[in-house]
Enzyme design. Structure first.
Site, mmCIF file in Angstrom:
data_model
loop_
_atom_site.group_PDB
_atom_site.id
_atom_site.type_symbol
_atom_site.label_atom_id
_atom_site.label_comp_id
_atom_site.label_asym_id
_atom_site.label_seq_id
_atom_site.Cartn_x
_atom_site.Cartn_y
_atom_site.Cartn_z
ATOM 1 N N GLY A 191 24.279 43.539 42.142
ATOM 2 C CA GLY A 191 24.137 44.486 43.321
ATOM 3 C C GLY A 191 24.106 43.917 44.552
ATOM 4 O O GLY A 191 23.435 44.237 45.725
ATOM 5 N N HIS B 76 37.387 42.692 45.152
ATOM 6 C CA HIS B 76 37.973 41.922 44.027
ATOM 7 C C HIS B 76 37.674 40.498 44.378
ATOM 8 O O HIS B 76 38.101 40.002 45.616
ATOM 9 C CB HIS B 76 39.295 41.966 43.514
HETATM 10 C C1 GAR Z 1 31.299 40.564 43.094
HETATM 11 O O1 GAR Z 1 31.779 39.166 43.194
HETATM 12 C C2 GAR Z 1 32.744 41.454 43.173
HETATM 13 O O2 GAR Z 1 33.847 40.996 43.848
HETATM 14 C C3 GAR Z 1 33.321 41.254 41.540
HETATM 15 O O3 GAR Z 1 31.787 41.382 40.874
HETATM 16 C C4 GAR Z 1 31.003 40.841 41.765
HETATM 17 C C5 GAR Z 1 29.559 41.642 42.077
HETATM 18 O O4 GAR Z 1 28.486 40.793 42.570
HETATM 19 N N1 GAR Z 1 34.131 42.514 41.312
HETATM 20 C C6 GAR Z 1 34.877 42.381 40.204
HETATM 21 O O5 GAR Z 1 35.043 41.231 39.711
HETATM 22 C C7 GAR Z 1 35.588 43.548 40.087
HETATM 23 N N2 GAR Z 1 36.758 43.319 39.374
HETATM 24 P P1 GAR Z 1 27.481 41.652 43.175
HETATM 25 O O6 GAR Z 1 26.670 42.581 41.872
HETATM 26 O O7 GAR Z 1 26.224 40.697 43.349
HETATM 27 O O8 GAR Z 1 27.689 42.488 44.431
#
Ligand code: GAR
Length: 193
Positions: A12, A104
């Site tokens: 998050g 993404h």
């Molecule tokens: C982020 O890097 C986002 O781009 C990726 O998950 C991570 C979440 O980080 N999303 C995907 O891979 C969707 N296909 P966070 O929980 O620290 O925000």
């Protein structure tokens, strides 16, 4: 005032940046965090930042209208996916047509699709010997990582990168751009119903 709901499955860090970006302003507020994962660290962040949260189950999400009804009852008009790992069902897509955005951690259409999330993306980028990667902010449709692209930003991939070092660089880009691009997007439909 625009009301944002953030869907997140993991740490998050993006959700936190978005909450802070809009906090105290008059354009938008993050009204609620939703997660499919009761252990997600995003729920701790929500508590600390004083944002209500809701954890839901697969059956609720895919086989009932409860989540749509809940979002409508809160007056949500924008859904932000921030590290959300489930495909969005058609009832939610229809209720929020053109109003669901995702981030993404690569330059779509490369390195997208089912199974391409988090470290899997960075491992694939490194294995391909690509010299640049980046982030894509896009509208969500019924296919993983497929909707209209709203914004991309690039960063270098260095020869000695591993998935973790690349993920850190990508996270920085995400934090720098995602809140601002959400703001830009909100301003673009501010006068539409
Ligand atoms: C982020 O890097 C986002 O781009 C990726 O998950 C991570 C979440 O980080 N999303 C995907 O891979 C969707 N296909 P966070 O929980 O620290 O925000």
């Amino acid at each position: 005032m625009n009301n944002i709901a953030i869907f997140a499955s993991g740490s998050g860090s993006n959700a936190e940046q978005i909450i802070q970006h809009f906090s105290g302003g008059s354009l938008a507020q993050v009204k609620v965090i939703l997660s499919n994962n009761p252990k997600a660290f995003v729920l701790e962040r929500a508590k600390i930042l004083d944002v209500p949260s809701l954890v839901f189950k697969r059956q609720q999400f895919y086989e009932t209208n409860q989540i749509v009804d809940f979002l409508k009852s809160l007056g949500i008009n924008l859904i932000v996916l921030a590290g959300f790992m489930w495909l969005v069902p058609s009832n939610l897509l229809m209720a929020y047509q053109g109003k669901i955005v995702n981030i993404h951690p690569a330059l779509l259409p490369a390195f997208g699709g089912k199974g391409m999330y988090g470290h899997h993306v960075h491992e694939a980028v490194i294995a391909s010997k690509a010299r640049k990667s980046g982030i894509t902010i896009h509208l969500v449709d019924e296919v993983y990582d497929h909707g209209q692209i709203l914004f991309q930003a690039e960063c270098e991939v260095f020869p000695d990168d591993n998935a973790e070092s690349l993920a850190n660089r990508i996270h920085q880009l995400e934090h720098q751009h995602y809140p601002q691009q959400i703001e830009r997007f909100l301003r673009s439909f501010a006068h539409r119903p």
